[in-house]
Scaffold this motif. Structure first.
Motif, PDB file in Angstrom:
ATOM      1  N   GLY A   1       0.786  -1.215   0.000  1.00  0.00           N
ATOM      2  CA  GLY A   1       0.000   0.000   0.000  1.00  0.00           C
ATOM      3  C   GLY A   1       0.822   1.270   0.000  1.00  0.00           C
ATOM      4  N   ALA A   2       0.280   2.283   0.639  1.00  0.00           N
ATOM      5  CA  ALA A   2       0.872   3.622   0.567  1.00  0.00           C
ATOM      6  C   ALA A   2       2.286   3.666   1.110  1.00  0.00           C
ATOM      7  CB  ALA A   2      -0.026   4.600   1.339  1.00  0.00           C
ATOM      8  N   LEU A   3       2.565   2.925   2.175  1.00  0.00           N
ATOM      9  CA  LEU A   3       3.888   3.004   2.793  1.00  0.00           C
ATOM     10  C   LEU A   3       4.960   2.225   2.033  1.00  0.00           C
ATOM     11  CD1 LEU A   3       2.914   2.762   6.565  1.00  0.00           C
ATOM     12  CD2 LEU A   3       3.255   4.793   5.138  1.00  0.00           C
ATOM     13  N   SER A   4       4.580   1.571   0.938  1.00  0.00           N
ATOM     14  CA  SER A   4       5.576   0.914   0.087  1.00  0.00           C
ATOM     15  C   SER A   4       6.232   1.904  -0.876  1.00  0.00           C
ATOM     16  CB  SER A   4       4.921  -0.217  -0.712  1.00  0.00           C
ATOM     17  OG  SER A   4       3.985   0.311  -1.664  1.00  0.00           O
ATOM     18  N   SER A   5       5.732   3.145  -0.907  1.00  0.00           N
ATOM     19  CA  SER A   5       6.262   4.179  -1.800  1.00  0.00           C
ATOM     20  C   SER A   5       6.643   5.406  -0.983  1.00  0.00           C
ATOM     21  CB  SER A   5       5.205   4.551  -2.849  1.00  0.00           C
ATOM     22  OG  SER A   5       5.557   5.741  -3.534  1.00  0.00           O
TER      23      SER A   5
ATOM     24  N   GLU B   1      -9.995   2.028  -3.047  1.00  0.00           N
ATOM     25  CA  GLU B   1     -10.084   3.135  -3.984  1.00  0.00           C
ATOM     26  C   GLU B   1      -8.814   3.191  -4.836  1.00  0.00           C
ATOM     27  OE1 GLU B   1     -12.807   4.785  -4.191  1.00  0.00           O
ATOM     28  OE2 GLU B   1     -13.771   3.988  -2.385  1.00  0.00           O
ATOM     29  N   ALA B   2      -8.916   3.851  -5.994  1.00  0.00           N
ATOM     30  CA  ALA B   2      -7.748   3.961  -6.873  1.00  0.00           C
ATOM     31  C   ALA B   2      -6.596   4.669  -6.172  1.00  0.00           C
ATOM     32  CB  ALA B   2      -8.118   4.698  -8.153  1.00  0.00           C
ATOM     33  N   THR B   3      -6.922   5.615  -5.300  1.00  0.00           N
ATOM     34  CA  THR B   3      -5.881   6.391  -4.612  1.00  0.00           C
ATOM     35  C   THR B   3      -5.282   5.669  -3.418  1.00  0.00           C
ATOM     36  OG1 THR B   3      -7.634   7.437  -3.335  1.00  0.00           O
ATOM     37  CG2 THR B   3      -6.839   8.602  -5.311  1.00  0.00           C
TER      38      THR B   3
ATOM     39  N   HIS C   1      -6.569  -1.297  -8.257  1.00  0.00           N
ATOM     40  CA  HIS C   1      -7.545  -1.631  -9.306  1.00  0.00           C
ATOM     41  C   HIS C   1      -8.654  -2.512  -8.743  1.00  0.00           C
ATOM     42  CE1 HIS C   1      -4.763   0.073 -12.230  1.00  0.00           C
ATOM     43  NE2 HIS C   1      -3.790  -0.624 -11.639  1.00  0.00           N
ATOM     44  N   GLY C   2      -8.928  -2.349  -7.465  1.00  0.00           N
ATOM     45  CA  GLY C   2      -9.978  -3.129  -6.832  1.00  0.00           C
ATOM     46  C   GLY C   2      -9.409  -4.019  -5.746  1.00  0.00           C
ATOM     47  N   PRO C   3     -10.259  -4.839  -5.157  1.00  0.00           N
ATOM     48  CA  PRO C   3      -9.811  -5.734  -4.077  1.00  0.00           C
ATOM     49  C   PRO C   3      -8.741  -6.694  -4.586  1.00  0.00           C
ATOM     50  CG  PRO C   3     -12.213  -5.631  -4.192  1.00  0.00           C
ATOM     51  CD  PRO C   3     -11.705  -4.967  -5.427  1.00  0.00           C
ATOM     52  N   PRO C   4      -7.869  -7.197  -3.696  1.00  0.00           N
ATOM     53  CA  PRO C   4      -6.841  -8.162  -4.109  1.00  0.00           C
ATOM     54  C   PRO C   4      -7.467  -9.477  -4.554  1.00  0.00           C
ATOM     55  CG  PRO C   4      -6.906  -7.949  -1.721  1.00  0.00           C
ATOM     56  CD  PRO C   4      -7.783  -6.880  -2.263  1.00  0.00           C
ATOM     57  N   ASP C   5      -6.752 -10.191  -5.430  1.00  0.00           N
ATOM     58  CA  ASP C   5      -7.266 -11.468  -5.935  1.00  0.00           C
ATOM     59  C   ASP C   5      -7.367 -12.521  -4.844  1.00  0.00           C
ATOM     60  OD1 ASP C   5      -7.432 -10.374  -8.462  1.00  0.00           O
ATOM     61  OD2 ASP C   5      -5.401 -11.004  -9.018  1.00  0.00           O
ATOM     62  N   ARG C   6      -6.419 -12.513  -3.915  1.00  0.00           N
ATOM     63  CA  ARG C   6      -6.457 -13.490  -2.829  1.00  0.00           C
ATOM     64  C   ARG C   6      -6.275 -12.775  -1.492  1.00  0.00           C
ATOM     65  NH1 ARG C   6      -1.501 -14.739  -0.823  1.00  0.00           N
ATOM     66  NH2 ARG C   6      -2.315 -16.666   0.079  1.00  0.00           N
ATOM     67  N   ARG C   7      -6.856 -13.352  -0.473  1.00  0.00           N
ATOM     68  CA  ARG C   7      -6.787 -12.762   0.859  1.00  0.00           C
ATOM     69  C   ARG C   7      -6.205 -13.795   1.813  1.00  0.00           C
ATOM     70  NH1 ARG C   7     -12.679  -9.635   0.865  1.00  0.00           N
ATOM     71  NH2 ARG C   7     -12.300  -8.520  -1.090  1.00  0.00           N
TER      72      ARG C   7
ATOM     73  N   GLU D   1      -5.205   5.562   3.212  1.00  0.00           N
ATOM     74  CA  GLU D   1      -3.936   5.536   2.501  1.00  0.00           C
ATOM     75  C   GLU D   1      -4.073   6.316   1.191  1.00  0.00           C
ATOM     76  OE1 GLU D   1      -2.206   1.646   2.049  1.00  0.00           O
ATOM     77  OE2 GLU D   1      -3.149   0.917   3.912  1.00  0.00           O
ATOM     78  N   SER D   2      -3.005   7.012   0.810  1.00  0.00           N
ATOM     79  CA  SER D   2      -3.017   7.775  -0.435  1.00  0.00           C
ATOM     80  C   SER D   2      -1.592   7.933  -0.936  1.00  0.00           C
ATOM     81  CB  SER D   2      -3.654   9.153  -0.227  1.00  0.00           C
ATOM     82  OG  SER D   2      -2.895   9.904   0.722  1.00  0.00           O
ATOM     83  N   GLY D   3      -1.473   8.258  -2.227  1.00  0.00           N
ATOM     84  CA  GLY D   3      -0.165   8.562  -2.797  1.00  0.00           C
ATOM     85  C   GLY D   3       0.707   7.366  -3.110  1.00  0.00           C
ATOM     86  N   GLY D   4       0.232   6.178  -2.840  1.00  0.00           N
ATOM     87  CA  GLY D   4       1.011   4.979  -3.126  1.00  0.00           C
ATOM     88  C   GLY D   4       0.638   4.388  -4.478  1.00  0.00           C
TER      89      GLY D   4
END
Length: 399
Positions: free
Chosen positions: A317-321, A381-383, A351-357, A344-347
């Motif tokens: 997520g955001a903290l990876s960037s 969200e996209a952001t 494109h939607g929920p993850p394929d696997r959880r 979270e924002s700016g990361g």
């Protein structure tokens, strides 16, 4: 199958053996009731995983200068429980304890840095790797986990990482028994005090039940983490598992510091997100909310949920960037419900929920809904991820 494919297949099989050894020992460490049995089985499993005939655990004695062979496999009678080694500048064991890093001799006959005990040479040992079994901050190291090979051997990076992770699990098992011994010692002292003051009997029974309840909860969570944690390789497995254990340890420390009355939410979040609150290029995370003491029944499960959310933000997520931002705000309403807003924002764009959880998502949903009687709403969200948590503080469900 060509030589390259055979080598890759051998590497894969080796990693599988090592992961199996970690999982088996983790379960044994949680269920075992005798330390000597656990240490012996630890030697057996590590020897199988690394393909060595010999393995041992040497325990640092009270004088701080002597190591006793406490447990081992493959040794002749008269070694385990008897043989000792002295720490000195010329011993590899001293180097391992002093540096905290693995010490390896690929061929002790060619070794110029260290000298080795005669009983090792009598058993035909040619190569050796030492990894310290560390204690807590207040405790001295327990000793050293050693694997010994009768053939010269260059231990690879995967072997080293595996043994470090294995030694960390072994250290946790030792710490568990040390804690139990300390608990038993204190319980005896308390029992003697109760003879003099019988009016404390009811309080003692309550404390004993509460301590047993919390210990069982902790062991159950650790067991679930060991069984359900998945990773592509041993280093990743160890890293994920250590993160989850560390989150539990932080929660335990906060509870102990406040005499098991609860813990402050701001402090929990600050500990979990510390590296993102005051970075060299400015903070990436922002915390906004009033001082709020969480009840003791909420602290441990809620800390695990926060850890999984922070881990997800750090990895995906955001903290990876470096451009990503995280804002966490909270409030407690008059209805006694904690409402936490995670944005979270700016990361990386979503494109939607993850394929696997995976396990982390199950921790979130099961903990918040089943254990704490709360709700969770997640929006990809996209952001960036937006998550709303609601947890009743006055009346939580029994774990």
């Amino acid at each position: 199958m060509n030589d390259g494919e055979q080598d890759r297949e051998a590497d894969i099989q080796g990693l599988l053996r090592q992961q199996a050894a970690l999982a088996q020992f983790g379960e044994l460490a949680l269920k075992g009731e005798r330390l000597d049995e656990i240490l012996t089985q630890a030697c057996r499993l590590v020897g199988q995983a690394l393909g060595t005939d010999l393995a041992k655990v040497v325990e640092l004695q009270a004088d701080g200068q002597t190591l006793l062979v406490r447990a081992g496999v493959g040794w002749k009678p008269g070694v385990v429980g008897v043989a000792t080694m002295k720490l000195s500048e010329s011993s590899s064991e001293s180097h391992a304890l002093r540096t905290g890093e693995p010490t390896i001799s690929a061929n002790i006959e060619d070794e110029t840095r260290f000298e080795y005990a005669d009983f090792l040479k009598d058993h035909g040992v040619r190569a050796i790797m030492n990894v310290a079994i560390l204690g807590s901050e207040e405790k001295a190291p327990f000793g050293i986990l050693q694997v010994d090979s009768r053939e010269p051997r260059e231990f690879c990076e995967t072997d080293i990482l595996f043994l470090k992770g294995y030694a960390n699990l072994l250290a946790a098992a030792v710490a568990r028994f040390r804690s139990l011994d300390e608990m038993r010692r204190k319980e005896k002292e308390l029992e003697r005090a109760l003879v003099e003051c019988r009016h404390g009997a009811e309080q003692q029974n309550f404390l004993a039940r509460e301590l047993d309840h919390r210990a069982k909860n902790m062991l159950a969570v650790l067991q679930a983490a060991l069984r359900l944690t998945k990773a592509q390789d041993v280093p990743s497995f160890v890293q994920v598992l250590e993160g989850r254990v560390a989150a539990l340890a932080r929660a335990q420390n906060m509870l102990a510091a406040d005499r098991w009355q609860g813990a402050d939410l701001f402090e929990m979040l600050r500990d979990e997100l510390a590296s993102y609150l005051d970075g060299s290029s400015g903070p990436q995370a922002e915390l906004d909310g009033p001082k709020l003491m969480l009840p003791a029944t909420v602290v441990q499960p809620f800390s695990m949920a926060l850890h999984e959310m922070a881990t997800n933000a750090t990895k995906y997520g955001a903290l990876s960037s470096q451009t990503g931002r995280l804002r966490v705000s909270w409030k407690a309403g008059e209805d006694g419900v904690l409402r936490l807003h995670w944005v979270e924002s700016g990361g990386p764009r979503l494109h939607g929920p993850p394929d696997r959880r995976g396990f982390g998502f199950r921790v979130l949903t099961n903990t918040l809904r089943a254990q704490l009687g709360g709700t969770i709403s997640m929006g990809w969200e996209a952001t960036g991820l937006i998550c709303d948590l609601a947890v009743p503080l006055a009346c939580t469900r029994a774990p």
